[in-house]
Design a protein around this motif. Structure first.
Motif, PDB file in Angstrom:
ATOM      1  N   GLN A 263       0.839  -1.467   0.012  1.00  0.00           N
ATOM      2  CA  GLN A 263      -0.051  -0.054   0.184  1.00  0.00           C
ATOM      3  C   GLN A 263       0.811   1.293  -0.232  1.00  0.00           C
ATOM      4  OE1 GLN A 263       0.141  -2.360   2.376  1.00  0.00           O
ATOM      5  NE2 GLN A 263      -1.936  -3.188   2.760  1.00  0.00           N
ATOM      6  N   ARG A 264       2.290   1.041   0.259  1.00  0.00           N
ATOM      7  CA  ARG A 264       3.065   2.187   0.297  1.00  0.00           C
ATOM      8  C   ARG A 264       2.951   3.484   1.369  1.00  0.00           C
ATOM      9  NH1 ARG A 264       5.080   6.713  -3.018  1.00  0.00           N
ATOM     10  NH2 ARG A 264       2.943   6.392  -4.446  1.00  0.00           N
ATOM     11  N   LEU A 265       3.724   3.561   2.075  1.00  0.00           N
ATOM     12  CA  LEU A 265       3.464   4.561   3.467  1.00  0.00           C
ATOM     13  C   LEU A 265       3.074   5.774   2.913  1.00  0.00           C
ATOM     14  CD1 LEU A 265       3.756   5.056   6.623  1.00  0.00           C
ATOM     15  CD2 LEU A 265       6.098   5.310   6.170  1.00  0.00           C
ATOM     16  N   SER A 266       4.034   6.404   2.171  1.00  0.00           N
ATOM     17  CA  SER A 266       3.852   7.966   1.906  1.00  0.00           C
ATOM     18  C   SER A 266       2.552   7.907   1.076  1.00  0.00           C
ATOM     19  CB  SER A 266       5.049   8.181   1.053  1.00  0.00           C
ATOM     20  OG  SER A 266       5.136   7.588  -0.097  1.00  0.00           O
ATOM     21  N   ALA A 267       2.166   7.202   0.441  1.00  0.00           N
ATOM     22  CA  ALA A 267       0.915   7.389  -0.543  1.00  0.00           C
ATOM     23  C   ALA A 267      -0.395   7.475   0.602  1.00  0.00           C
ATOM     24  CB  ALA A 267       0.637   6.218  -1.507  1.00  0.00           C
ATOM     25  N   GLN A 268      -0.069   6.671   1.501  1.00  0.00           N
ATOM     26  CA  GLN A 268      -1.251   6.461   2.415  1.00  0.00           C
ATOM     27  C   GLN A 268      -1.256   7.699   3.228  1.00  0.00           C
ATOM     28  OE1 GLN A 268      -3.530   3.506   2.677  1.00  0.00           O
ATOM     29  NE2 GLN A 268      -2.754   3.518   0.758  1.00  0.00           N
ATOM     30  N   GLN A 269      -0.291   8.323   3.552  1.00  0.00           N
ATOM     31  CA  GLN A 269      -0.162   9.248   4.571  1.00  0.00           C
ATOM     32  C   GLN A 269      -0.834  10.481   3.898  1.00  0.00           C
ATOM     33  OE1 GLN A 269       4.090   9.078   5.412  1.00  0.00           O
ATOM     34  NE2 GLN A 269       3.668   8.533   7.575  1.00  0.00           N
ATOM     35  N   ALA A 270      -0.453  10.540   2.467  1.00  0.00           N
ATOM     36  CA  ALA A 270      -0.733  11.679   1.734  1.00  0.00           C
ATOM     37  C   ALA A 270      -2.223  11.855   1.613  1.00  0.00           C
ATOM     38  CB  ALA A 270      -0.185  11.534   0.402  1.00  0.00           C
ATOM     39  N   CYS A 271      -2.986  10.689   1.380  1.00  0.00           N
ATOM     40  CA  CYS A 271      -4.380  10.493   1.260  1.00  0.00           C
ATOM     41  C   CYS A 271      -5.048  10.999   2.463  1.00  0.00           C
ATOM     42  CB  CYS A 271      -4.631   8.995   1.046  1.00  0.00           C
ATOM     43  SG  CYS A 271      -6.420   8.780   0.682  1.00  0.00           S
ATOM     44  N   LEU A 272      -4.482  10.574   3.593  1.00  0.00           N
ATOM     45  CA  LEU A 272      -5.141  10.997   5.017  1.00  0.00           C
ATOM     46  C   LEU A 272      -5.012  12.591   5.045  1.00  0.00           C
ATOM     47  CD1 LEU A 272      -3.873   8.153   7.078  1.00  0.00           C
ATOM     48  CD2 LEU A 272      -6.354   8.566   6.345  1.00  0.00           C
ATOM     49  N   ARG A 273      -3.641  13.200   4.813  1.00  0.00           N
ATOM     50  CA  ARG A 273      -3.554  14.552   5.152  1.00  0.00           C
ATOM     51  C   ARG A 273      -4.529  15.327   3.994  1.00  0.00           C
ATOM     52  NH1 ARG A 273       2.021  13.207   4.544  1.00  0.00           N
ATOM     53  NH2 ARG A 273       3.144  13.384   6.536  1.00  0.00           N
TER      54      ARG A 273
END
Length: 516
Positions: free
Chosen positions: A469-479
């Motif tokens: 799922q790739r960490l940075s992509a998931q974090q960006a989506c939540l932000r």
């Protein structure tokens, strides 16, 4: 809504496989609930306690799948067809993967049969609880280590398994063991972490995931992450697997630091573990979450910590030969918490944690209690993966629907100041968990704003850049959805607690009108 119940006889599927099938059926429009459980007495008791045990399901045996689907009249047949298709499809896949046409004719029916076809040294077992100990015993007698995913195994059977394993120099990871990494090979729920020199032992699945992922972020890697099952540290079991694992890591030349992650053991078990670590010629970090540190002075090679992040940071510091200091909330986080608290309406004070990992919920509740935030005042962290929340639906790490409902419910409560969410990546989890939560977060914040209130949503992602799922992509989506993104479970709990503490102080202060 109409409800249809049925039994699929003589077909075993572990809970993860059944959860995924249920998730596919739930995705159809008009489907309210899909329950797929093996027909064990424990599962029937769970259904009965929730008022979902239809008399027609009473005849199910432990090796049968109990099926219950609730849907609109127009959609019920389609949902049932989807469930039947998925069950039959996995059955055919199992036959195909067992070795081609000949193997499909003679499928593997036992561990002993499998042993004649390969030289495997570990058996991963996920069968109904009443049969789990028997299968594990067969694996041990065939000289194999055991990863026991099954739950509902009686305590006396766990003790017997682990005593036999210890005599044979083998490990039993479990029962109810959700996570392990053995020389880079993931078992159960696990993250993609780099290889390294830190060996972990954990009586907590999500605890192992968070600590191993944080170690990866800090630039180091994992040699092994050995799960024990949550009851291993009970007095009745004596920490058998944990103590064996420590011995194995101590003897492994490639393991340079040992890390322990667990809920508080029985006092006598904790004492034996500390004594064992003192005798090991390797540094160790110990997290017994929520336990008081030992009263006696420990040698410098043993570091005792109180949070999941510090378990990771302590292990990395020991490996790199650097001094370790317990983490604190950053000044930036404190300022952000202050800014969030100032935006809250008077009366908003409650901190609500909606977690998919039980260890994350425990850590949060402990940290909040240290700030004076009590459950009885509305500050509560719940584990939505607990049995009471998963009857009739998959685990929230696989299916987000239960959390979506709770997010909307908590946001509608005028007392709610903060909602805390974990997002767990890795094998066996949802393919895009942040993407599934983001619309609900944005909608909840918008609804609160329309009602004249601000809602703080605090999140963190347990995982790595190498996870599917790739960490940075998931974090960006939540932000992008308006959530506050914190780097760890510990930081997220502290941030939420800081907001809650400041909000509670504002509630306690008399208003200007009251003073007049």
């Amino acid at each position: 809504m109409p409800v249809s119940v049925s039994i699929k006889p003589n077909l075993y599927k572990d809970s993860v496989a059944l959860m995924r099938i249920g998730q596919l059926a739930l995705a159809q429009e008009g489907v309210q609930r899909v329950t797929l459980l093996m027909g064990t007495p424990a599962n029937k008791a769970i259904l009965a306690a929730s008022g979902l045990l239809d008399p027609a399901l009473e005849a199910a045996r432990p090796g049968d799948v109990m099926i219950s689907v609730e849907a609109d009249s127009e959609q019920l047949d389609a949902a049932l067809a989807e469930v039947a298709s998925q069950l039959e499809g996995t059955q055919r896949k199992d036959q195909a993967e067992s070795g081609g046409a000949e193997a499909a004719k003679l499928p593997l029916r036992s561990i002993a049969m499998a042993r004649t076809r390969c030289d495997a040294v570990l058996a991963q077992i996920s069968v109904p609880g009443p049969y789990a100990a028997g299968e594990a015993m067969k694996a041990l007698r065939n000289g194999m280590h055991v990863f026991l995913f099954s739950d509902n195994v009686p305590l006396e059977q766990e003790r017997a398994l682990k005593e036999l394993a210890a005599r044979k120099g083998l490990l039993v990871m479990g029962p109810d063991c959700g996570t392990a990494i053995i020389r880079g090979t993931p078992l159960g729920f696990a993250n993609v972490v780099q290889d390294g020199a830190i060996g972990l032992v954990g009586a907590s699945g999500t605890g192992l995931q968070e600590v191993s992922s944080q170690i990866d972020k800090l630039g180091q890697g994992i040699r092994h992450a050995i799960g024990t099952g949550g009851r291993d540290v009970y007095a009745e079991i004596g920490g058998t697997t944990m103590r064996q694992a420590i011995d194995l890591l101590a003897a492994d030349p490639a393991t340079r630091v040992i890390g322990i992650v667990s809920k508080p053991p029985a006092p006598e078990v904790a004492a034996r573990i500390f004594e064992q670590l003192e005798a090991v010629d390797k540094p160790a970090v110990v997290l017994f979450l929520g336990a008081e540190p030992p009263a006696r002075q420990l040698p410098p090679n043993i570091v005792v910590v109180s949070t999941l992040f510090d378990a990771a940071a302590g292990a990395v510091a020991l490996l790199e030969g650097k001094p370790f200091a317990a983490s604190r909330q950053s000044e930036e986080s404190v300022r952000a918490a202050q800014a969030e608290a100032q935006r809250l309406a008077r009366g908003q004070h409650a901190v609500r944690g909606l977690y998919s990992g039980g260890t994350f919920a425990s850590e949060a509740q402990i940290l909040w209690s240290r700030l004076g935030l009590r459950v009885q005042d509305g500050h509560e962290a719940i584990d939505l993966g607990d049995d009471q929340y998963t009857v009739g639906r998959p685990h929230p790490m696989i299916d987000p629907n239960a959390r979506l409902e709770h997010i909307a419910r908590e946001a509608a409560d005028p007392a709610t100041a903060v909602i805390v969410l974990d997002v767990v990546l890795g094998y066996a989890g949802h393919e895009d968990p942040a993407g599934a939560l983001a619309p609900a977060i944005a909608s909840a914040k918008a609804a609160c704003a329309q009602a004249g209130r601000h809602l703080s949503v605090v999140t963190f992602v347990c995982g790595t850049e190498r996870d599917p799922q790739r960490l940075s992509a998931q974090q960006a989506c939540l932000r992008e959805a308006g959530a506050l993104m914190l780097p760890s479970s510990t930081a997220a709990a502290r941030m939420a607690g800081e907001i809650g503490q400041r909000a509670a102080a504002r509630v306690e202060q008399p208003s200007l009108e009251a003073v007049k």
